[in-house]
Design a protein around this motif. Structure first.
Motif, PDB file in Angstrom:
ATOM      1  N   LYS A   1      -5.555  -2.118  -2.423  1.00  0.00           N
ATOM      2  CA  LYS A   1      -5.625  -0.846  -2.791  1.00  0.00           C
ATOM      3  C   LYS A   1      -7.223  -0.200  -3.240  1.00  0.00           C
ATOM      4  O   LYS A   1      -7.687  -1.235  -3.846  1.00  0.00           O
ATOM      5  N   ASN A   2      -7.773   0.284  -2.344  1.00  0.00           N
ATOM      6  CA  ASN A   2      -8.905   1.010  -2.278  1.00  0.00           C
ATOM      7  C   ASN A   2     -10.291   0.072  -2.403  1.00  0.00           C
ATOM      8  O   ASN A   2     -11.372  -0.100  -2.840  1.00  0.00           O
ATOM      9  N   THR A   3      -9.816  -0.866  -1.342  1.00  0.00           N
ATOM     10  CA  THR A   3     -10.690  -2.167  -1.645  1.00  0.00           C
ATOM     11  C   THR A   3     -11.590  -2.367  -0.040  1.00  0.00           C
ATOM     12  O   THR A   3     -10.318  -1.413   0.445  1.00  0.00           O
ATOM     13  N   THR A   4     -12.904  -2.680   0.389  1.00  0.00           N
ATOM     14  CA  THR A   4     -13.455  -2.583   1.685  1.00  0.00           C
ATOM     15  C   THR A   4     -13.852  -3.543   1.749  1.00  0.00           C
ATOM     16  O   THR A   4     -13.770  -5.133   1.162  1.00  0.00           O
TER      17      THR A   4
ATOM     18  N   GLY B   1      -3.357  -0.694   2.850  1.00  0.00           N
ATOM     19  CA  GLY B   1      -4.631   0.828   1.821  1.00  0.00           C
ATOM     20  C   GLY B   1      -5.887   0.269   1.793  1.00  0.00           C
ATOM     21  O   GLY B   1      -6.541   0.535   1.271  1.00  0.00           O
ATOM     22  N   GLY B   2      -6.030  -1.049   2.268  1.00  0.00           N
ATOM     23  CA  GLY B   2      -7.486  -1.368   2.422  1.00  0.00           C
ATOM     24  C   GLY B   2      -8.142  -0.540   3.490  1.00  0.00           C
ATOM     25  O   GLY B   2      -7.891   0.220   4.340  1.00  0.00           O
ATOM     26  N   LYS B   3     -10.060  -0.523   3.133  1.00  0.00           N
ATOM     27  CA  LYS B   3     -10.449  -0.938   4.490  1.00  0.00           C
ATOM     28  C   LYS B   3     -11.666  -1.299   4.661  1.00  0.00           C
ATOM     29  O   LYS B   3     -11.795  -2.500   4.103  1.00  0.00           O
TER      30      LYS B   3
ATOM     31  N   LYS C   1     -21.079  -2.835  -2.542  1.00  0.00           N
ATOM     32  CA  LYS C   1     -19.373  -2.067  -2.510  1.00  0.00           C
ATOM     33  C   LYS C   1     -18.822  -3.182  -1.769  1.00  0.00           C
ATOM     34  O   LYS C   1     -17.041  -2.192  -2.219  1.00  0.00           O
TER      35      LYS C   1
ATOM     36  N   SER D   1     -15.905  -5.732  -1.011  1.00  0.00           N
ATOM     37  CA  SER D   1     -14.488  -6.042  -2.497  1.00  0.00           C
ATOM     38  C   SER D   1     -14.611  -7.437  -1.761  1.00  0.00           C
ATOM     39  O   SER D   1     -14.729  -8.554  -2.727  1.00  0.00           O
TER      40      SER D   1
END
Length: 204
Positions: free
Chosen positions: A133-136, A158-160, A168, A170
């Motif tokens: 979640k919310n990771t790149t 949930g990742g990008k 930025k 992850s």
């Protein structure tokens, strides 16, 4: 040589026919046939993008694949439903709706169905998975699956996925023969995972 009238004809090409073309040896033909075969398993959004629908780029293709379970559901959807999807909107929604109602396009899609391309979207994971979640993520090097397929696994949780490494980022998922992206991740102190570690995160 008039072997292709539309994109659907790509999947009817035979090695024997290709070998008769100029500058096409056995290795070139084998590589081409292999690439065509591998293209059948690309994610749904890649297929949508490849259809060349007017105004439909990468963002809209991904949004459609996220919203609908398969290509047939997209084709059957109303203009109003399409226009409500993020990254689609009024003009693009109308373009998509019109595309799937043209007989020529319907015939091409049936060729692709007969060739067993992937019409289904990646199954959704309920909620964002821990660690995603919310990771790149940045994917580099050779892995057991294509980068597209791995990117879909990350997005479904949930990742990008990004194409470049930055502060930025992850995680960098590094396969065999990873190059400059791995070097940059090391310099920036970004966490680097091999495929085994990535599979553990997935719960495989």
């Amino acid at each position: 040589q008039k072997l292709l009238a539309d994109v659907g004809d790509i999947y009817s090409l035979k090695p024997k026919t290709l070998l008769e073309l100029e500058r096409m040896g056995e290795k070139s033909v084998a590589n081409l046939i292999d690439a065509i075969e591998r293209s059948k398993s690309r994610p749904l959004w890649r297929l949508l993008f490849g259809l060349g629908i007017l105004h439909v780029g990468v963002s809209a293709s991904r949004a459609l694949a996220d919203h609908f379970p398969n290509l047939d559901a997209i084709a059957a959807s109303s203009v109003e439903e399409l226009q409500q999807i993020p990254d689609v909107g009024e003009v693009v929604g109308r373009s998509i709706h019109e595309f799937f109602r043209e007989r020529h396009n319907q015939a091409v899609i049936e060729k692709l169905r007969g060739a067993e391309l992937r019409f289904d979207a990646e199954p959704k994971v309920e909620g964002a998975a821990p660690g995603f979640k919310n990771t790149t993520w940045v994917i580099t090097g050779t892995l057991s699956q294509s980068r597209d397929e791995i990117a879909e696994l990350i997005r479904a949780r949930g990742g990008k996925v990004s194409g470049s490494v930055s502060k930025k980022t992850s995680y960098v998922l590094a396969g065999e023969e990873a190059g400059s992206k791995l070097d940059k991740a090391t310099k920036l102190g970004v966490r680097i995972l091999n495929e085994g570690e990535f599979r553990k995160m997935l719960g495989d």
